[in-house]
Scaffold this active site. Structure first.
Site, mmCIF file in Angstrom:
data_model
loop_
_atom_site.group_PDB
_atom_site.id
_atom_site.type_symbol
_atom_site.label_atom_id
_atom_site.label_comp_id
_atom_site.label_asym_id
_atom_site.label_seq_id
_atom_site.Cartn_x
_atom_site.Cartn_y
_atom_site.Cartn_z
ATOM 1 N N CYS A 128 0.868 -1.182 0.000
ATOM 2 C CA CYS A 128 0.000 0.000 0.000
ATOM 3 C C CYS A 128 0.906 1.232 0.000
ATOM 4 C CB CYS A 128 -0.960 -0.027 1.192
ATOM 5 S SG CYS A 128 -0.155 -0.042 2.806
ATOM 6 N N CYS B 256 -1.078 0.627 7.430
ATOM 7 C CA CYS B 256 -2.502 0.286 7.619
ATOM 8 C C CYS B 256 -2.893 -0.938 6.797
ATOM 9 C CB CYS B 256 -3.397 1.471 7.259
ATOM 10 S SG CYS B 256 -3.179 2.904 8.341
ATOM 11 N N ARG B 257 -3.124 -0.751 5.499
ATOM 12 C CA ARG B 257 -3.726 -1.819 4.695
ATOM 13 C C ARG B 257 -2.805 -3.012 4.464
ATOM 14 N NH1 ARG B 257 -5.256 2.114 -0.070
ATOM 15 N NH2 ARG B 257 -3.335 3.047 0.774
ATOM 16 N N SER B 258 -1.562 -2.768 4.018
ATOM 17 C CA SER B 258 -0.737 -3.942 3.649
ATOM 18 C C SER B 258 -0.263 -4.759 4.851
ATOM 19 C CB SER B 258 0.418 -3.547 2.720
ATOM 20 O OG SER B 258 1.295 -2.633 3.321
ATOM 21 N N ASP C 174 -8.006 3.719 1.392
ATOM 22 C CA ASP C 174 -7.057 4.182 2.410
ATOM 23 C C ASP C 174 -7.833 4.626 3.663
ATOM 24 O OD1 ASP C 174 -5.155 5.470 3.895
ATOM 25 O OD2 ASP C 174 -4.378 6.686 2.241
ATOM 26 N N ASN D 183 2.376 1.456 4.272
ATOM 27 C CA ASN D 183 2.782 0.186 4.905
ATOM 28 C C ASN D 183 2.586 0.235 6.426
ATOM 29 O OD1 ASN D 183 5.773 -1.854 5.365
ATOM 30 N ND2 ASN D 183 3.721 -2.563 4.903
HETATM 31 P P1 4NP Z 1 -1.699 2.736 4.206
HETATM 32 O O1 4NP Z 1 -2.319 4.070 4.829
HETATM 33 O O2 4NP Z 1 -1.218 3.082 2.813
HETATM 34 O O3 4NP Z 1 -2.859 1.797 4.178
HETATM 35 O O4 4NP Z 1 -0.583 2.290 5.123
HETATM 36 C C1 4NP Z 1 -1.576 5.265 4.889
HETATM 37 C C2 4NP Z 1 -0.740 5.489 5.953
HETATM 38 C C3 4NP Z 1 -0.009 6.657 6.045
HETATM 39 C C4 4NP Z 1 -0.147 7.607 5.050
HETATM 40 C C5 4NP Z 1 -0.990 7.381 3.969
HETATM 41 C C6 4NP Z 1 -1.704 6.206 3.887
HETATM 42 N N1 4NP Z 1 0.551 8.811 5.155
HETATM 43 O O5 4NP Z 1 0.373 9.669 4.274
HETATM 44 O O6 4NP Z 1 1.342 8.994 6.103
#
Ligand code: 4NP
Length: 161
Positions: free
Chosen positions: A12, A17-19, A130, A15
């Protein structure tokens, strides 16, 4: 005869939340129903904002409510990942496009797939949204989608053996 390992990388943006949640969900399915020695499951982000961090606290809380402990440490995806993994699973269109930019060759690019390609037919989502700026429902939705997708991914890979 020794089986070839199934090497799966979830990707994602952050790295956190989702992945890492997808990694935890698939590892849990394998631990309960499969042979852990046959699987190599990891996650990475296309971004570099959170390198070394544990998953987002909210993601860990929601995952824990489903019996999953997420202890992955954030890392950024690299071109080498395309040698080490057979399947590189992106969560949304932006992840997929960022992954194509990191892929070292057109051959490597063929390893990139969308998490949504493992959803049940009829699922109205075409990506894993997201949850970072969302509330609790966003995290629950992510886990629901990942449980469905990882279940189908697991069965598909097991049936290909
Ligand atoms: P992820 O979510 O891609 O599912 O891990 C996010 C976590 C942090 C950020 C964006 C998306 N960020 O911009 O810090």
């Amino acid at each position: 005869m020794k089986h070839k390992k199934h090497n799966i990388l979830f990707v994602c943006l952050g790295n956190i939340c989702r992945s890492p949640a997808a990694e935890g969900v698939l590892k849990s399915i394998v631990a309960q129903e499969g042979d852990e020695a046959e699987w190599n499951i990891d996650s990475a982000g296309t971004g570099r904002y959170h390198i070394g961090d544990l998953p987002d606290r909210r993601m860990r809380v929601h995952a824990r409510q489903r019996g999953l402990e997420l202890d992955h440490r954030c890392r950024q995806v690299t071109p080498d990942d395309f040698d080490r993994f057979d399947l590189i699973v992106g969560m949304d269109a932006s992840n997929l496009s960022n992954l194509r930019a990191v892929a070292p060759s057109p051959e490597a690019e063929k390893k990139i797939v969308a998490m949504a390609s493992f959803f049940n037919p009829g699922n109205r989502w075409d990506h894993v949204p997201d949850p970072y700026y969302e509330g609790a429902e966003g995290f629950e939705l992510v886990l629901d989608l990942l449980e469905e997708g990882c279940r189908n991914l697991y069965e598909q890979v097991e049936n290909e053996k």
